[in-house]
Design a protein around this motif. Structure first.
Motif, PDB file in Angstrom:
ATOM      1  N   PRO A 144      -8.974 -26.322  19.813  1.00 41.14           N
ATOM      2  CA  PRO A 144      -8.325 -25.181  20.442  1.00 41.14           C
ATOM      3  C   PRO A 144      -7.687 -24.125  19.396  1.00 41.14           C
ATOM      4  CG  PRO A 144      -6.828 -27.081  21.037  1.00 41.14           C
ATOM      5  CD  PRO A 144      -8.052 -27.592  20.342  1.00 41.14           C
ATOM      6  N   VAL A 145      -7.183 -24.777  18.403  1.00 37.73           N
ATOM      7  CA  VAL A 145      -6.522 -23.612  17.277  1.00 37.73           C
ATOM      8  C   VAL A 145      -7.731 -23.179  16.607  1.00 37.73           C
ATOM      9  CG1 VAL A 145      -5.697 -23.827  14.822  1.00 37.73           C
ATOM     10  CG2 VAL A 145      -4.488 -25.117  16.770  1.00 37.73           C
ATOM     11  N   GLY A 146      -8.734 -23.825  16.125  1.00 35.36           N
ATOM     12  CA  GLY A 146      -9.990 -23.144  15.759  1.00 35.36           C
ATOM     13  C   GLY A 146     -10.530 -22.141  16.593  1.00 35.36           C
ATOM     14  N   THR A 147     -10.793 -22.245  17.814  1.00 27.84           N
ATOM     15  CA  THR A 147     -11.382 -21.391  18.752  1.00 27.84           C
ATOM     16  C   THR A 147     -10.454 -20.021  18.601  1.00 27.84           C
ATOM     17  OG1 THR A 147     -12.217 -23.381  20.077  1.00 27.84           O
ATOM     18  CG2 THR A 147     -12.008 -20.913  21.258  1.00 27.84           C
ATOM     19  N   ALA A 148      -8.970 -20.371  18.890  1.00 28.46           N
ATOM     20  CA  ALA A 148      -8.101 -19.182  18.944  1.00 28.46           C
ATOM     21  C   ALA A 148      -8.054 -18.642  17.499  1.00 28.46           C
ATOM     22  CB  ALA A 148      -6.527 -19.628  19.024  1.00 28.46           C
ATOM     23  N   ALA A 149      -8.554 -19.013  16.623  1.00 18.99           N
ATOM     24  CA  ALA A 149      -8.547 -18.441  15.188  1.00 18.99           C
ATOM     25  C   ALA A 149      -9.773 -17.539  14.960  1.00 18.99           C
ATOM     26  CB  ALA A 149      -8.586 -19.411  14.053  1.00 18.99           C
ATOM     27  N   ALA A 150     -10.754 -18.227  15.668  1.00 22.16           N
ATOM     28  CA  ALA A 150     -12.231 -17.611  15.731  1.00 22.16           C
ATOM     29  C   ALA A 150     -11.977 -16.171  16.443  1.00 22.16           C
ATOM     30  CB  ALA A 150     -13.158 -18.099  16.282  1.00 22.16           C
ATOM     31  N   ALA A 151     -11.367 -16.295  17.835  1.00 16.32           N
ATOM     32  CA  ALA A 151     -11.123 -15.182  18.494  1.00 16.32           C
ATOM     33  C   ALA A 151     -10.175 -14.210  18.070  1.00 16.32           C
ATOM     34  CB  ALA A 151     -10.391 -15.597  19.898  1.00 16.32           C
ATOM     35  N   LEU A 152      -9.143 -14.439  17.294  1.00 17.52           N
ATOM     36  CA  LEU A 152      -8.184 -13.517  16.467  1.00 17.52           C
ATOM     37  C   LEU A 152      -9.079 -12.891  15.372  1.00 17.52           C
ATOM     38  CD1 LEU A 152      -5.346 -12.491  15.672  1.00 17.52           C
ATOM     39  CD2 LEU A 152      -5.454 -14.493  14.316  1.00 17.52           C
ATOM     40  N   GLY A 153     -10.064 -13.419  14.681  1.00 17.82           N
ATOM     41  CA  GLY A 153     -10.976 -12.712  13.625  1.00 17.82           C
ATOM     42  C   GLY A 153     -11.850 -11.719  14.249  1.00 17.82           C
ATOM     43  N   LEU A 154     -12.368 -11.939  15.414  1.00 24.65           N
ATOM     44  CA  LEU A 154     -13.115 -11.104  16.092  1.00 24.65           C
ATOM     45  C   LEU A 154     -12.233  -9.871  16.636  1.00 24.65           C
ATOM     46  CD1 LEU A 154     -15.338 -13.509  18.152  1.00 24.65           C
ATOM     47  CD2 LEU A 154     -16.291 -11.997  16.480  1.00 24.65           C
ATOM     48  N   TRP A 155     -11.334  -9.986  17.210  1.00 28.83           N
ATOM     49  CA  TRP A 155     -10.250  -9.078  17.520  1.00 28.83           C
ATOM     50  C   TRP A 155     -10.072  -8.171  16.387  1.00 28.83           C
ATOM     51  CZ3 TRP A 155      -5.256  -8.084  16.221  1.00 28.83           C
ATOM     52  CH2 TRP A 155      -4.593  -7.221  16.794  1.00 28.83           C
ATOM     53  N   ALA A 156      -9.713  -8.899  15.270  1.00 27.41           N
ATOM     54  CA  ALA A 156      -9.206  -8.217  13.944  1.00 27.41           C
ATOM     55  C   ALA A 156     -10.308  -7.197  13.698  1.00 27.41           C
ATOM     56  CB  ALA A 156      -8.544  -9.086  13.088  1.00 27.41           C
ATOM     57  N   TYR A 157     -11.532  -7.890  13.599  1.00 26.66           N
ATOM     58  CA  TYR A 157     -12.772  -7.085  13.138  1.00 26.66           C
ATOM     59  C   TYR A 157     -12.910  -5.733  14.061  1.00 26.66           C
ATOM     60  CZ  TYR A 157     -17.443  -6.084  11.946  1.00 26.66           C
ATOM     61  OH  TYR A 157     -18.650  -5.523  11.438  1.00 26.66           O
ATOM     62  N   ALA A 158     -12.542  -5.928  15.328  1.00 31.13           N
ATOM     63  CA  ALA A 158     -12.969  -4.803  16.165  1.00 31.13           C
ATOM     64  C   ALA A 158     -11.825  -3.905  16.034  1.00 31.13           C
ATOM     65  CB  ALA A 158     -13.057  -5.259  17.672  1.00 31.13           C
ATOM     66  N   VAL A 159     -10.771  -4.303  15.770  1.00 30.31           N
ATOM     67  CA  VAL A 159      -9.662  -3.161  15.731  1.00 30.31           C
ATOM     68  C   VAL A 159      -9.928  -2.332  14.296  1.00 30.31           C
ATOM     69  CG1 VAL A 159      -7.310  -2.676  14.949  1.00 30.31           C
ATOM     70  CG2 VAL A 159      -8.120  -4.432  16.842  1.00 30.31           C
ATOM     71  N   ALA A 160     -10.282  -3.178  13.162  1.00 32.03           N
ATOM     72  CA  ALA A 160     -10.470  -2.766  12.002  1.00 32.03           C
ATOM     73  C   ALA A 160     -11.622  -1.695  11.848  1.00 32.03           C
ATOM     74  CB  ALA A 160     -10.721  -3.746  10.877  1.00 32.03           C
ATOM     75  N   VAL A 161     -12.657  -2.198  12.626  1.00 31.40           N
ATOM     76  CA  VAL A 161     -13.853  -1.283  12.482  1.00 31.40           C
ATOM     77  C   VAL A 161     -13.445   0.246  13.263  1.00 31.40           C
ATOM     78  CG1 VAL A 161     -16.052  -1.026  13.587  1.00 31.40           C
ATOM     79  CG2 VAL A 161     -15.503  -2.992  12.244  1.00 31.40           C
ATOM     80  N   ARG A 162     -12.600  -0.059  14.454  1.00 28.51           N
ATOM     81  CA  ARG A 162     -12.460   1.268  15.119  1.00 28.51           C
ATOM     82  C   ARG A 162     -11.594   2.134  14.272  1.00 28.51           C
ATOM     83  NH1 ARG A 162     -12.538  -2.334  19.705  1.00 28.51           N
ATOM     84  NH2 ARG A 162     -14.039  -1.978  21.198  1.00 28.51           N
ATOM     85  N   ARG A 163     -10.609   1.498  13.658  1.00 29.88           N
ATOM     86  CA  ARG A 163      -9.710   2.361  12.917  1.00 29.88           C
ATOM     87  C   ARG A 163     -10.295   3.015  11.485  1.00 29.88           C
ATOM     88  NH1 ARG A 163      -3.575  -0.422  14.104  1.00 29.88           N
ATOM     89  NH2 ARG A 163      -3.650   0.018  16.275  1.00 29.88           N
ATOM     90  N   VAL A 164     -10.796   1.911  10.731  1.00 29.55           N
ATOM     91  CA  VAL A 164     -11.350   2.262   9.237  1.00 29.55           C
ATOM     92  C   VAL A 164     -12.561   3.252   9.514  1.00 29.55           C
ATOM     93  CG1 VAL A 164     -12.220   1.404   7.360  1.00 29.55           C
ATOM     94  CG2 VAL A 164     -10.252   0.271   8.413  1.00 29.55           C
ATOM     95  N   GLU A 165     -13.683   2.591  10.504  1.00 32.58           N
ATOM     96  CA  GLU A 165     -14.887   3.246  10.286  1.00 32.58           C
ATOM     97  C   GLU A 165     -15.066   4.283  11.514  1.00 32.58           C
ATOM     98  OE1 GLU A 165     -18.505   0.731   9.490  1.00 32.58           O
ATOM     99  OE2 GLU A 165     -17.101  -0.975   9.403  1.00 32.58           O
ATOM    100  N   LYS A 166     -14.451   4.187  12.326  1.00 38.59           N
ATOM    101  CA  LYS A 166     -13.931   5.179  13.453  1.00 38.59           C
ATOM    102  C   LYS A 166     -15.456   5.102  14.386  1.00 38.59           C
ATOM    103  CE  LYS A 166     -10.596   6.939  11.575  1.00 38.59           C
ATOM    104  NZ  LYS A 166      -9.116   6.495  12.086  1.00 38.59           N
ATOM    105  N   ARG A 167     -15.946   3.789  14.528  1.00 35.31           N
ATOM    106  CA  ARG A 167     -16.768   3.822  15.403  1.00 35.31           C
ATOM    107  C   ARG A 167     -16.733   2.604  16.365  1.00 35.31           C
ATOM    108  NH1 ARG A 167     -20.214  -0.668  14.176  1.00 35.31           N
ATOM    109  NH2 ARG A 167     -19.848  -1.409  12.134  1.00 35.31           N
ATOM    110  N   THR A 168     -17.626   2.158  17.255  1.00 35.62           N
ATOM    111  CA  THR A 168     -17.623   1.089  18.319  1.00 35.62           C
ATOM    112  C   THR A 168     -18.377   0.012  17.641  1.00 35.62           C
ATOM    113  OG1 THR A 168     -17.698   2.534  20.243  1.00 35.62           O
ATOM    114  CG2 THR A 168     -18.198   0.116  20.345  1.00 35.62           C
TER     115      THR A 168
END
Length: 265
Positions: free
Chosen positions: A32-56
């Protein structure tokens, strides 16, 4: 500059999440910890791409995600099974008994975060940055070299082991991204390979000889060229050959679909 900052930040996040999960050992709570960490990584990537690259971030979009994850996992598991079976035929691998189901679950959790974070970093960010300048062929070569070099810091690392990782995993995973233009297929391949290697057959993973146990207890003996030695089956010539065949298939698919990006002129 913003993309380079994104690369550095995700490099640190990858080390933090993967290292923290690995430190838990073979506890069933790693799943469960690894699965949650993976989900956190995906969420952080999505947020970063939207804010830094201004795209979906279409490369981690939901459309076809489940299909590509399953397909990639089956490919990764199947290719490694073919590798270890061939090594066994040549006398380099032998199952000695049953291992631990708890360790298998722990391997699934650890490899979930490893596969997700490394693919976000190397294919989602690094490959894309390099591809804008060198095109797809240059990005494949450069990202594969850096991916292989990363494994030089592992226990029992060798130059051949790092080169093997670059040739098999670096090129294959880059080709998987190029063929689909999403990260789900390379994430699945990466996860399926690692879980089968560590969680099922209990072999060394990229030099971490004593870090994992799987569903089976096993032993490896014989020439390093066949078994991969202390680095594990990833340094076997059979791994390079089998992964090379998959890479060629994926690159032909990318070319057929018009997804090969030319070098900037």
């Amino acid at each position: 500059m913003r993309l380079l900052l994104l690369l550095v930040v995700f490099g640190l996040l990858t080390a933090l999440l993967s290292g923290g999960t690995s430190a838990m050992g073979a506890s069933v709570w790693v799943l469960p910890v690894g699965t949650a960490a993976a989900a956190l990584g995906l969420w952080a990537y999505a947020v970063a791409v939207r804010r830094v690259e201004k795209r979906t971030p279409d490369e981690i979009g939901r459309s076809g995600a489940g299909r590509d994850l399953v397909r990639g996992t089956l490919v990764g598991a199947g290719v490694f099974t073919a590798v270890i079976a061939t090594i066994a035929v040549f006398g380099g691998y032998r199952i000695t008994g049953w291992g631990s189901f708890e360790a298998f679950l722990a391997a699934c959790g650890l490899m979930a975060v490893v596969a997700v974070m490394e693919e976000l970093l190397f294919r989602g960010i690094f490959f894309r940055i390099v591809e804008t300048v060198t095109g797809t062929w240059g990005a494949l070569a450069v990202s594969a070299v850096f991916f292989g070099a990363l494994h030089l810091v592992n226990p029992n690392a060798t130059l051949w082991g790092a080169l093997a990782i670059a040739l098999e995993a670096g090129l294959m995973l880059g080709a998987a991204y190029a063929a689909t233009r999403t990260l789900w297929l390379p994430i699945g391949i990466h996860f399926g390979w690692n879980v089968t290697q560590a969680g099922v057959f209990g072999t060394a993973v990229s030099g971490s000889e004593d870090a994992f146990s799987g569903l089976f207890s096993s032993e490896s003996t014989g020439p390093t060229a066949i078994t991969g030695g202390a680095f594990g089956p990833e340094a076997s010539v059979f791994a390079v050959v089998f992964c090379g065949a998959v890479t060629v298939y994926l690159l032909r698919s990318a070319h057929r679909k018009g997804r090969i990006v030319p070098r900037r002129r």
